[in-house]
Design a protein around this motif. Sequence first.
Motif, PDB file in Angstrom:
ATOM      1  N   VAL A 113       0.987  -1.121  -0.041  1.00  0.00           N
ATOM      2  CA  VAL A 113       0.035  -0.037   0.058  1.00  0.00           C
ATOM      3  C   VAL A 113       0.756   1.299   0.068  1.00  0.00           C
ATOM      4  N   GLU A 114       1.902   1.454  -0.853  1.00  0.00           N
ATOM      5  CA  GLU A 114       2.854   2.126  -0.998  1.00  0.00           C
ATOM      6  C   GLU A 114       3.583   2.484   0.408  1.00  0.00           C
ATOM      7  N   PRO A 115       4.668   3.049   0.132  1.00  0.00           N
ATOM      8  CA  PRO A 115       5.715   3.242   1.660  1.00  0.00           C
ATOM      9  C   PRO A 115       5.370   4.566   2.297  1.00  0.00           C
ATOM     10  N   LEU A 116       4.519   5.102   2.271  1.00  0.00           N
ATOM     11  CA  LEU A 116       4.199   6.363   3.094  1.00  0.00           C
ATOM     12  C   LEU A 116       4.353   6.404   4.206  1.00  0.00           C
ATOM     13  N   GLU A 117       3.755   5.460   5.279  1.00  0.00           N
ATOM     14  CA  GLU A 117       3.602   5.069   6.699  1.00  0.00           C
ATOM     15  C   GLU A 117       4.740   3.875   6.893  1.00  0.00           C
ATOM     16  N   SER A 118       5.471   3.538   6.007  1.00  0.00           N
ATOM     17  CA  SER A 118       6.536   2.532   6.229  1.00  0.00           C
ATOM     18  C   SER A 118       5.856   1.164   6.527  1.00  0.00           C
ATOM     19  N   THR A 119       4.919   0.882   5.894  1.00  0.00           N
ATOM     20  CA  THR A 119       4.002  -0.373   6.440  1.00  0.00           C
ATOM     21  C   THR A 119       4.236  -1.897   5.624  1.00  0.00           C
ATOM     22  N   GLY A 120       5.413  -1.634   4.764  1.00  0.00           N
ATOM     23  CA  GLY A 120       5.842  -2.891   4.012  1.00  0.00           C
ATOM     24  C   GLY A 120       6.325  -4.020   4.937  1.00  0.00           C
ATOM     25  N   ILE A 121       7.257  -3.564   5.895  1.00  0.00           N
ATOM     26  CA  ILE A 121       7.904  -4.645   6.813  1.00  0.00           C
ATOM     27  C   ILE A 121       6.848  -5.152   7.916  1.00  0.00           C
ATOM     28  N   PHE A 122       5.997  -3.949   8.189  1.00  0.00           N
ATOM     29  CA  PHE A 122       5.056  -4.201   9.202  1.00  0.00           C
ATOM     30  C   PHE A 122       3.960  -5.462   8.661  1.00  0.00           C
ATOM     31  N   PHE A 123       3.554  -5.297   7.310  1.00  0.00           N
ATOM     32  CA  PHE A 123       2.700  -6.406   6.853  1.00  0.00           C
ATOM     33  C   PHE A 123       3.382  -7.635   6.705  1.00  0.00           C
ATOM     34  N   ILE A 124       4.663  -7.735   6.618  1.00  0.00           N
ATOM     35  CA  ILE A 124       5.659  -8.732   6.527  1.00  0.00           C
ATOM     36  C   ILE A 124       5.578  -9.790   7.889  1.00  0.00           C
ATOM     37  N   GLN A 125       5.856  -8.836   8.965  1.00  0.00           N
ATOM     38  CA  GLN A 125       5.558  -9.055  10.178  1.00  0.00           C
ATOM     39  C   GLN A 125       4.288  -9.503  10.865  1.00  0.00           C
ATOM     40  N   HIS A 126       3.318  -8.962  10.455  1.00  0.00           N
ATOM     41  CA  HIS A 126       1.885  -9.344  10.979  1.00  0.00           C
ATOM     42  C   HIS A 126       1.450 -10.596  10.127  1.00  0.00           C
ATOM     43  N   GLY A 127       1.856 -10.840   8.973  1.00  0.00           N
ATOM     44  CA  GLY A 127       1.430 -12.078   8.102  1.00  0.00           C
ATOM     45  C   GLY A 127       2.050 -13.102   8.625  1.00  0.00           C
TER      46      GLY A 127
END
Length: 512
Positions: free
Chosen positions: A350-364
């Motif tokens: 969901v684009e890197p505006l709030e730095s969520t890419g690695i958060f999604f990995i961790q959550h998944g």
Amino acid sequence: MIRNVVIVGGGTAGWMTASYLKAAFADRVDVTLIESAQVSRIGVGEATFSTLRHFFDYLGLDEADWLPRCAGGYKLGIRFENWNRPGEHFYHPFERLRMVDGFSLADWWLALGDRSRPFDEACFLTRALCEAKRSPRMRDGSLFTTGLDGRLGRSTLDEQRAQFPYAYHFDADEVARYLAGYAKARGVRHVVDNVAHVARDERGWIGHVVTDEHGTVAGDLFVDCTGFRGLLINQTLGTPFESFQDVLPNNRAVAVRVPREDATEMSPYTTATAMSAGWMWTIPLFRRNGNGYVYSDEFISPEEAEKELRAAVAPGRDDVPANHIRMRIGRNRESWVHNCVAIGLSSAFVEPLESTGIFFIQHGIEQLVRYFPDERWDPVQIAAYNDRVGRAVDGVKEFLVLHYRAAQREDTPYWKEAKRRRLTDGLAERLELAGSRLLDEETIYPYYHGFESYSWNAMNLGLGHVPTSPAPALRHLDPARAHAEFARLRAEGEALVAALPSCYEYLAGLND
């Protein structure tokens, strides 16, 4: 019993998954990771959430050991520049709002009418530390705030209670290499090879993969970490991908890595600077900055975007190579299909505006451990996984759309169009409510997505979307305790700025 897990794809997603599965299940589950030496890594996930601390603590890894090996730095929040008017900025911090007599300092800031200081300066410690480029740790290594330091043990996102005051910046490729060493030392089989074929069994599930040089690799559960390609989840299983570009139009990025002229000028925050057709990130690593321009190619060409980025961060530095990236914005309708789970960019982005890419990995990954299957492949468990992962992504989508809709900037076609794009379900109602009062945990997006009400309010107030009047109840309360808390917060900020080392100074000690 499910004993054999095959991860296809390396990078941050693959090695985070392999490491966590080994930390959780040890030798009770066999893990094989297959990655191609020919596939380049995206490497845009260099800024993180504060929740990433739980991941490293779960693995038993000490920040003082892994962070310097990954060119790492600290992130106290995000500094938003020029989203309202040129030259203006505000911070979205990792810091909950203090409460006085049942109301947050943001409520009191609205009620007391003292607008001589910006909202984030009056209500948070973080701005003072960021402006002074301070480390969140004292010279002896202790955390600047009490009660949150020390190992958390095997804590997870679901067990999080306190707001940890910082996240990390790091070189994602170096983190992947570090975690690869951790995982292989604990028994993960590493296969460096190309996947030539993905075979499906009579049920249509994945039976095995065929590699060029190592032949057949079979497994019970397959994890797709192949990035935007979605080799297993999309190309093989045909899972529909639902695009978010109707509400989040940015679909490309161009990135450069620029050595800092003065390495000591290291900021403890990510900067998101509004540009003509998107925004630019600045991520300070230990001796260089990572910069990138996230944009929509409806409004600017890749060549023009690169030129605008270079003019901003690397004028005259034609020797600095640029990396152009096509982004797939959205999520799979389901991230777990049959015996395949997609983690990372193959699941959602969901684009890197709030730095969520690695958060999604961790959550998944954490949800995969929570709902790890047995031979029954219980569809209720799989549906629960998909609900949790999908809702988290959808919540971040809504939060990011708020950024563009609430921003005051309207000086280019891109920013004018941002005001006309469709609002996600629920956001229109939330924005209308935020025009009358601050949001709370009952009125933000209702499912877990990593952001609390203080984040929604920090963005709304920072972007100028301010309630028309304060809570009426505050007119009947004595403001003395609120005035005292504002003064106390300001004094704490001044004392911490005087006591803390600079971000670079502290990290230099770790890197010695």
